[in-house]
Design a protein around this motif. Sequence first.
Motif, mmCIF file in Angstrom:
data_model
loop_
_atom_site.group_PDB
_atom_site.id
_atom_site.type_symbol
_atom_site.label_atom_id
_atom_site.label_comp_id
_atom_site.label_asym_id
_atom_site.label_seq_id
_atom_site.Cartn_x
_atom_site.Cartn_y
_atom_site.Cartn_z
ATOM 1 N N ILE A 100 81.460 -27.621 -2.107
ATOM 2 C CA ILE A 100 80.140 -26.412 -1.629
ATOM 3 C C ILE A 100 79.421 -27.600 -1.551
ATOM 4 O O ILE A 100 78.727 -27.533 -2.983
ATOM 5 C CB ILE A 100 80.267 -25.675 -2.414
ATOM 6 N N LEU A 101 78.504 -27.063 -0.610
ATOM 7 C CA LEU A 101 77.013 -28.183 -0.548
ATOM 8 C C LEU A 101 76.151 -26.981 -0.043
ATOM 9 O O LEU A 101 76.481 -26.210 0.801
ATOM 10 C CB LEU A 101 76.588 -29.142 0.858
ATOM 11 N N LEU A 102 75.115 -26.817 -0.871
ATOM 12 C CA LEU A 102 74.381 -25.981 -0.717
ATOM 13 C C LEU A 102 72.537 -26.452 -0.229
ATOM 14 O O LEU A 102 72.828 -25.273 1.038
ATOM 15 C CB LEU A 102 74.149 -25.979 -2.680
ATOM 16 N N LEU A 103 72.404 -27.618 0.004
ATOM 17 C CA LEU A 103 71.091 -28.018 0.664
ATOM 18 C C LEU A 103 71.359 -29.370 0.698
ATOM 19 O O LEU A 103 71.901 -30.019 -0.066
ATOM 20 C CB LEU A 103 69.876 -27.511 0.412
ATOM 21 N N ASP A 104 70.641 -30.607 2.026
ATOM 22 C CA ASP A 104 70.966 -31.470 1.904
ATOM 23 C C ASP A 104 69.935 -31.909 0.801
ATOM 24 O O ASP A 104 68.475 -31.802 0.989
ATOM 25 C CB ASP A 104 70.546 -31.784 3.712
ATOM 26 N N PRO A 105 70.724 -33.223 -0.554
ATOM 27 C CA PRO A 105 69.844 -33.052 -1.057
ATOM 28 C C PRO A 105 68.407 -33.615 -0.627
ATOM 29 O O PRO A 105 66.929 -34.686 -0.808
ATOM 30 C CB PRO A 105 70.147 -34.518 -1.328
ATOM 31 N N ILE A 131 73.428 -16.007 -9.307
ATOM 32 C CA ILE A 131 72.588 -16.160 -8.202
ATOM 33 C C ILE A 131 71.152 -15.590 -8.645
ATOM 34 O O ILE A 131 71.247 -14.161 -9.005
ATOM 35 C CB ILE A 131 73.022 -15.361 -6.357
ATOM 36 N N ASP A 132 70.558 -16.567 -8.043
ATOM 37 C CA ASP A 132 68.718 -15.777 -8.683
ATOM 38 C C ASP A 132 68.555 -16.319 -6.865
ATOM 39 O O ASP A 132 68.555 -17.311 -6.079
ATOM 40 C CB ASP A 132 67.979 -16.860 -9.142
ATOM 41 N N SER A 159 74.479 -16.609 2.530
ATOM 42 C CA SER A 159 75.514 -16.833 2.235
ATOM 43 C C SER A 159 76.447 -18.252 1.226
ATOM 44 O O SER A 159 76.928 -18.639 0.519
ATOM 45 C CB SER A 159 76.337 -17.055 4.079
ATOM 46 N N LYS A 160 75.352 -19.124 1.759
ATOM 47 C CA LYS A 160 75.937 -20.454 0.421
ATOM 48 C C LYS A 160 76.350 -20.172 -0.859
ATOM 49 O O LYS A 160 77.148 -20.925 -1.202
ATOM 50 C CB LYS A 160 75.167 -21.844 0.991
ATOM 51 N N CYS A 161 75.147 -19.234 -1.081
ATOM 52 C CA CYS A 161 74.749 -19.083 -2.620
ATOM 53 C C CYS A 161 76.447 -18.021 -2.942
ATOM 54 O O CYS A 161 76.757 -18.351 -3.854
ATOM 55 C CB CYS A 161 73.386 -17.996 -3.052
ATOM 56 N N ARG A 162 76.572 -17.295 -2.230
ATOM 57 C CA ARG A 162 77.484 -16.281 -2.532
ATOM 58 C C ARG A 162 78.593 -16.914 -2.740
ATOM 59 O O ARG A 162 79.611 -16.508 -3.402
ATOM 60 C CB ARG A 162 77.935 -14.927 -1.772
ATOM 61 N N GLN A 163 78.625 -18.455 -1.809
ATOM 62 C CA GLN A 163 80.588 -18.501 -1.845
ATOM 63 C C GLN A 163 80.181 -19.646 -3.000
ATOM 64 O O GLN A 163 81.511 -19.429 -3.126
ATOM 65 C CB GLN A 163 80.180 -19.257 -0.087
ATOM 66 N N ALA A 164 79.348 -20.175 -3.252
ATOM 67 C CA ALA A 164 79.792 -21.100 -4.648
ATOM 68 C C ALA A 164 79.567 -20.164 -5.831
ATOM 69 O O ALA A 164 80.678 -20.706 -6.261
ATOM 70 C CB ALA A 164 78.412 -21.749 -4.445
#
Length: 140
Positions: free
Chosen positions: A3-8, A104-105, A131-136
């Motif tokens: 799961i990629l939350l954000l591009d580095p 999640i924060d 949605s990415k945070c929830r999925q993670a």
Amino acid sequence: MEILLLDPEVAWGKFKILAWFAALSIVLVYVVLRVEAYMKCKSLTVKSVVLKCSFLPILFLTVGYIEHLDRFYSFAIQPNGNVILNYVFPEGKKVALQPEKAWIDHDRAGCAVYIKAQGERYKSVMSVRSSKCRQAVEAI
């Protein structure tokens, strides 16, 4: 499953902005010190200039590192339940752990995923997509 939350590169971009502020603060503090010394008819010492000009850059770079580089940007869940975190800096740093809890924060800019494992807390970069945070969190 990874799961990629954000591009580095986004985290590096935010850090670079703070690095520019650090460089600009050196110039601004030096100009203020020169004007103040001129108005008071005093001379500047190298020691005082270095000490006074280094405070803000150190502060900006420390905050930038803690808030943007010392975070994980993606993670992979192995079949045995272990989680491997991929960090922004140093490049290629991975941390394998057995997660106990994840949450999640939310912030007004986005959200971050916290993972608690082995008595420590690991924080992700700020993601714009909730949605990415929830999925993670659901995946952990």
